[in-house]
Write an enzyme that holds these catalytic residues in place. Structure first.
Site, PDB file in Angstrom:
ATOM      1  N   HIS A  16      41.067  48.618  43.453  1.00 19.41           N
ATOM      2  CA  HIS A  16      41.893  47.554  42.852  1.00 19.41           C
ATOM      3  C   HIS A  16      43.374  47.941  42.807  1.00 19.41           C
ATOM      4  O   HIS A  16      44.086  47.601  41.858  1.00 19.41           O
ATOM      5  CB  HIS A  16      41.390  47.191  41.445  1.00 19.41           C
ATOM      6  CG  HIS A  16      40.008  46.618  41.431  1.00 19.41           C
ATOM      7  ND1 HIS A  16      39.760  45.271  41.566  1.00 19.41           N
ATOM      8  CD2 HIS A  16      38.794  47.204  41.326  1.00 19.41           C
ATOM      9  CE1 HIS A  16      38.448  45.060  41.524  1.00 19.41           C
ATOM     10  NE2 HIS A  16      37.844  46.216  41.393  1.00 19.41           N
ATOM     11  N   ASN A  73      35.203  40.512  37.776  1.00 15.74           N
ATOM     12  CA  ASN A  73      35.486  40.148  39.167  1.00 15.74           C
ATOM     13  C   ASN A  73      35.368  38.644  39.333  1.00 15.74           C
ATOM     14  O   ASN A  73      34.919  37.944  38.428  1.00 15.74           O
ATOM     15  CB  ASN A  73      34.476  40.832  40.107  1.00 15.74           C
ATOM     16  CG  ASN A  73      34.835  42.279  40.412  1.00 15.74           C
ATOM     17  OD1 ASN A  73      35.999  42.678  40.328  1.00 15.74           O
ATOM     18  ND2 ASN A  73      33.839  43.057  40.771  1.00 15.74           N
TER      19      ASN A  73
END
Lengths: 542, 162
Positions: free
Chosen positions: A89, A162
């Site tokens: 990420h 997510n």
């Protein structure tokens, strides 16, 4: 000693460069000097700087002097501007906003932010891709991170989610393998920010538990049109705990007010060239022009009885609870209304951690969640360089807090007074509170200490199939096209074939379409052997 | 797709203009977009902009090279006939339309833009419900109203091999 008022600059002439008046030095370099409203440039120590264009030399063509502390400090600081990017990420973009509670959820949870209708809790939300580095493109085919930090009155609560409700793996112990496989290959260092390569599909084809997630990540959801048009999910099953210590299982869903929207793959590839910051620019522009994106928080709430009867294990992060079986309940809204003033200070330094939960929110035994709860502290220390990362304003709680943690690198907030321990007899400092403090739900747990995957985790194909057949014909053909594209970048035929044999367990039409289109000349028409429902041995697997 | 948002709110239209573009149609597009809560960008051969049919100046956000149609949710083609000679020479103008068509986007157009379709490999019998004439201000408004569908997925089987 000779007294001089001479400027360090030998001569300076004022020159006009189109619309700007500056001074020109001996070498033709331009100087903008402090006058009027402009403040005086200083070193980081506060010393005023006379000339920021020339280092200190012996004569105009001589060597630079070691005593030039301004030059030394400037270069030193520049050389240390970077911190390690997130191991996953890394590419992200964030905004400030608030969460507003619709009505009290006291029946289910004692979490302070859910007690009062209309309560607004400050929020900071970071969206991201997973695989690419910090400077990679926005429209990679990838899962998007949807991490929400809520600054509640009883501590920070991070829902580190997510845009897809399931994950590739069931146990956190496989996370390093998954990420190694999807990232650039270690010898060639390519391809970056792409799952379309041999290593990823090799790993996936040997990881049947990933098949449900593979269906989602090959769907349009993995190439969203905008962060604003994505759903978010807490992925794992969590618990809500009320004042009577009663637990309700919960799954978190963020539903975008403006609906879901994706782009097509050919378009994504071109967006990446035309505007690699497409998603960043979109969020920035929307918020800066007052079009504040909004999501509704919806909860799937269920009890132990439901969990026991549900055909899949609610602790398995590769499974969803279909919304048709358990409709999510709206409980509040999340509005993003302000961009950070500085990207590094907030978006780069924000530290999300699944283990940040306030009283009233608790964990389940999902082995991926349990592993994440362990992992995030390490990643923050590595990246931010000090256990005092909670002193960074974006990570600090916005409620009163008090503890005896002290010292360490870059301690910004230091205790006053003699007492830094407890119990103490001075009547100073904070004390624990059995009433207000976090208490875990007293679940009874027993069993043999073993490295075992639960048999209830063994069905890897049913929900993959359910997801695929739930899609429209057009969406199904996008999934087939995505799989075909990804496998077309896989050089080793056996890996492609292995994937097709998994697909045969999901949907035969899909499997044959991918086999035909991905030049799988030798594809055997044999499904991958699924895991038998009942295992013969419970010795260490396999 | 099935649970699509059915709104153009928060989305962006890319409007391709040249010198001589119809000021009335442009004005109608902008008004309809504003009402829908949507935004737009003006794409012109030069980033300085273009002179509209009524002599007013249209500020551009992008030159044609910098504003490919992939950056927009739908496109409108408002070139003037006199400007088509140059536009047909410009491959990024051709790509602008060819990509919008390939990506199943709604395309609003004035008649002067028709030669660009040919250049982009879109024959007259390829025209579908997503290719919409916006020859008048009224047509421009109804074009924007129809954008809530976001994409013309029915086109996809005609632009992608199975």
């Amino acid at each position: 000693m000779a007294k001089t008022t001479k400027s360090t600059r030998v001569t300076a002439r004022t020159v006009t460069i189109h619309d700007q008046k500056l001074e020109r030095g001996e070498g033709g370099e331009l100087h903008q000097t402090a006058s009027g409203k402009a403040s005086v440039l200083t070193t980081a120590q506060g010393g005023p700087v006379s000339d920021d264009q020339n280092s200190l030399k012996v004569g105009p063509r001589g060597p630079t002097l070691l005593e030039d502390f301004h030059f030394r400090e400037k270069i030193f600081h520049f050389d240390h501007e970077r911190i390690p990017e997130r191991v996953v990420h890394a590419r992200g973009y964030a905004a400030h906003g608030f969460f507003e509670t619709y009505k009290s959820l006291a029946k289910y949870t004692k979490a302070d932010l859910f007690q009062r209708a209309g309560e607004k809790t400050p929020a900071f939300v970071r969206f991201s891709t997973v695989a690419g580095s910090k400077g990679s493109v926005d429209l990679a085919r990838d899962v998007r991170g949807f991490a929400v930090k809520l600054y509640t009155q009883e501590g920070n609560w991070d829902i580190v989610g997510n845009n897809i409700p399931v994950f590739f793996i069931q146990d956190a112990i496989k996370f390093p393998d998954l990420i190694h496989a999807v990232k650039e290959e270690p010898d060639s260092a390519f391809p970056q920010a792409q799952s379309a390569h041999d290593n990823f599909w090799d790993f996936i084809s040997l990881t049947p538990e990933s098949m449900h997630m593979v269906m989602w990540v090959m769907s349009d959801r993995a190439i969203p049109r905008s962060f604003r048009f994505m759903e978010g999910f807490g992925v794992h099953t969590f618990r809500l705990v009320n004042t009577k210590n009663e637990s309700t299982f919960v799954k978190f869903h963020w539903k975008p007010k403006l609906g879901l929207q994706s782009v097509v793959w050919n378009e994504a590839v071109k967006i990446n060239g035309a505007d690699p910051d497409f998603h960043r620019r979109d969020l920035w522009t929307a918020i800066k022009t007052g079009n504040f994106p909004e999501w509704e928080l919806q909860l799937q709430l269920f009890d132990q009885d439901f969990a026991d009867k549900f055909e899949f294990d609610v602790l398995d992060p590769t499974k969803i609870i279909p919304e048709e079986i358990l409709p999510p309940v709206p409980v509040g809204r999340l509005v993003l209304d302000r961009m950070p003033d500085n990207f590094f200070a907030e978006t780069e330094q924000v530290a999300f951690m699944t283990q940040n939960v306030p009283p009233g929110i608790d964990f389940s035994n999902d082995p991926l969640l349990q592993g994440r709860n362990f992992s995030y502290l390490d990643t923050q220390l590595k990246r931010l360089g000090s256990p005092n990362f909670t002193h960074i304003p974006i990570n600090a709680p916005k409620c009163p807090f008090a503890h005896f943690q002290q010292d360490g690198h870059m301690a910004m907030r230091n205790p006053i007074g003699r007492v830094n321990y407890q119990p103490n007899s001075f009547g100073e400092g904070p004390r624990e509170s059995p009433q207000r403090g976090f208490t875990p739900f007293p679940e009874v747990v027993e069993g043999e200490k073993r490295r075992l995957r639960a048999e209830s985790f063994a069905d890897h194909y049913s929900q993959a199939r359910q997801f695929f057949i739930s899609q429209t014909a057009g969406e199904q053909s996008h999934i087939a096209a995505a799989l075909t594209f990804e496998l077309s970048k896989v050089k080793i035929p056996a890996i492609r074939e292995r994937m097709v044999s998994h697909l045969l367990n999901i949907d035969e039409t899909l499997a044959s379409k991918v086999a035909d289109n991905s030049a799988c000349r030798r594809c055997r028409n044999l499904p991958m052997q699924p895991c038998p429902r009942v295992r013969i041995s419970i010795l260490p697997q396999p | 797709m099935e649970n699509g948002p059915e709104r153009f709110e928060g989305r962006k239209l890319g409007i391709l203009v040249t010198d001589g573009s119809d000021a009335g149609i442009l004005k109608a597009l902008k008004a309809a977009l504003d009402k829908a809560g949507a935004t737009f960008e003006i794409i012109a051969p030069k980033v300085t902009g273009a002179k509209a049919s009524d002599g007013s100046w249209i500020d551009a956000d992008q030159m044609i090279d910098g504003g490919p149609s992939v950056l927009y949710d739908a496109v409108a083609l408002l070139p003037a006939a006199d400007a088509m000679g140059d536009l047909l020479l410009e491959s990024s103008a051709r790509d602008f339309l060819a990509d919008a068509f390939a990506h199943c986007k709604f395309i609003g157009y004035v008649d002067a833009a028709l030669p660009l379709f040919e250049k982009a490999g879109i024959a007259s019998d390829d025209f579908d419900e997503g290719c919409i004439s916006i020859a008048s201000a009224k047509a421009a408004k109804s074009f924007v109203d129809g954008l809530a569908k976001l994409r013309v997925w029915e086109r996809e089987p005609h632009v992608k091999m199975p």
